[in-house]
Design an enzyme around this catalytic site. Structure first.
Site, PDB file in Angstrom:
ATOM      1  N   ARG A 105     -75.380 -29.073   4.199  1.00 32.34           N
ATOM      2  CA  ARG A 105     -74.754 -29.984   3.233  1.00 32.34           C
ATOM      3  C   ARG A 105     -74.906 -31.437   3.644  1.00 32.34           C
ATOM      4  O   ARG A 105     -74.962 -32.327   2.799  1.00 32.34           O
ATOM      5  CB  ARG A 105     -73.275 -29.635   3.064  1.00 32.34           C
ATOM      6  CG  ARG A 105     -73.044 -28.484   2.105  1.00 32.34           C
ATOM      7  CD  ARG A 105     -71.582 -28.293   1.806  1.00 32.34           C
ATOM      8  NE  ARG A 105     -71.404 -27.194   0.876  1.00 32.34           N
ATOM      9  CZ  ARG A 105     -70.285 -26.517   0.727  1.00 32.34           C
ATOM     10  NH1 ARG A 105     -69.242 -26.827   1.463  1.00 32.34           N
ATOM     11  NH2 ARG A 105     -70.197 -25.540  -0.149  1.00 32.34           N
ATOM     12  N   GLY A 106     -74.953 -31.687   4.945  1.00 34.09           N
ATOM     13  CA  GLY A 106     -75.100 -33.061   5.414  1.00 34.09           C
ATOM     14  C   GLY A 106     -76.387 -33.689   4.927  1.00 34.09           C
ATOM     15  O   GLY A 106     -76.399 -34.797   4.375  1.00 34.09           O
TER      16      GLY A 106
END
Length: 343
Positions: A281-282
């Protein structure tokens, strides 16, 4: 009693990271929401509520309780799909909803429940939409998000993940779209946010009290002017608000034309590897937010400048705790940025 005009977004002094995060989420809701943590009295709520007056109106289906988008056939509710078989859907323009979820709200108020008045007066089972229905296609604002009750946190996580609210109670079975951008604020001294909830926010910003004298004076001056004459103050800032609204519209229109070079993907992945972030997700948030920033500033591709600016809010809340490194999350991100991109 008339509702007071929100403080103009353009008139907010400082808090550049928070304003950038909110504007990026307004351009691309897929970024996943904004969490603002910091001192009391630093304008967190003011900035978020200013968003309501700033955003351009959206087209909605006339008479639809969920405000479906007439131009998105795939996202129409069952009622709008049934209407569409009988002819073209009528539409109107409506403000983007920015809905408050207050502390102490009951589950019925959040998800919706049986309309008691109609049940008693007409003897029919009708659904009374809740806050999730009102927030569809807009923003759901949770003040003191770290103090939200656990059962409501679980409920919000389910709806935010699925984009749909399902209510089955008192003989009702209702399913309606509920896609919204979560915006939360809070004071870290009053407790931490649950990790599951923290992970749902795309961006996390740190809000601090202005430390320089000119900024503090300007904040006080503008707030005092607004409190004495809200309508006059808002009118004086209407030009800046219109310009910013135009930038948001242009950024939305040009978002998909912004290129992401291979080098940007590699930079995002290297940065997340260096920080040891969990999952992917980063990287995805870095790229999405960098693209939204480039679109806002009229640039055609995502480069190092965009990634540097969006990395702290995109990554600081995704770091594992390292007992051998006592540096706060923001400092660790800044250090990793300097090592990868240079000073």
């Amino acid at each position: 009693m008339s509702q007071r005009m929100p403080f103009p977004f353009s008139a907010i002094v400082g808090q550049d990271e928070m304003k950038l995060a909110i504007l990026a989420a307004a351009v691309d809701p897929g970024i996943g929401g904004v969490l603002a943590f910091g001192d009391r009295g630093t304008g967190k709520s003011t900035t978020i509520r200013a968003l309501a007056a700033l955003l351009p109106d959206i087209p909605v289906v006339e008479g639809c309780p969920w405000r479906c988008d007439p131009g998105d056939a795939q996202a129409l509710c069952e009622e709008c799909r049934a209407r569409q078989t009988r002819g073209p859907l009528r539409s109107r323009m409506a403000p983007v909803p920015v809905v408050d979820l207050p502390l102490g709200a009951t589950e019925d108020r959040v998800v919706g429940a049986l309309d008691i008045q109609r049940a008693l007066a007409e003897g029919v089972k009708a659904f009374e939409p809740g806050l999730l229905a009102r927030a569809h296609r807009g923003f759901l604002y949770i003040d003191e998000a770290n103090l939200l009750e656990d059962h409501l946190v679980d409920l919000l996580l389910d709806v935010a993940a699925s984009g749909e609210n399902v209510v089955e109670r008192e003989g009702l079975s209702i399913r309606h779209p509920a896609r919204f951008v979560l915006v939360g604020s809070g004071n870290p001294e009053e407790g931490e946010l649950r990790p599951q909830m923290l992970d749902r926010f795309g961006l996390s910003v740190e809000v601090t009290t202005p430390g320089d004298l000119p900024s503090r004076i300007e904040v006080i001056r503008r707030r005092d002017a607004y409190d004495r004459d809200p309508a006059g103050f808002v009118a004086r800032w209407s030009g800046a608000e219109a310009e910013l609204r135009g930038r948001i519209l242009a950024a939305r229109a040009g978002l998909h034309a912004v290129a992401v070079p291979e080098a940007a993907y590699e930079r995002a992945a290297r940065l997340c590897l260096a920080l040891g972030t969990d999952g992917l997700r980063g990287e995805l948030t870095l790229i999405r937010t960098g693209r939204a920033l480039a679109a806002l500033e009229g640039r055609g591709e995502v480069g190092d400048a965009e990634l540097r600016r969006v990395a702290p809010p995109a990554l600081r809340h995704r770091l594992r705790r390292n007992p051998l490194d006592e540096a706060v999350a923001g400092t660790r991100v800044e250090r990793a940025i300097a090592e990868l991109f240079g000073p």
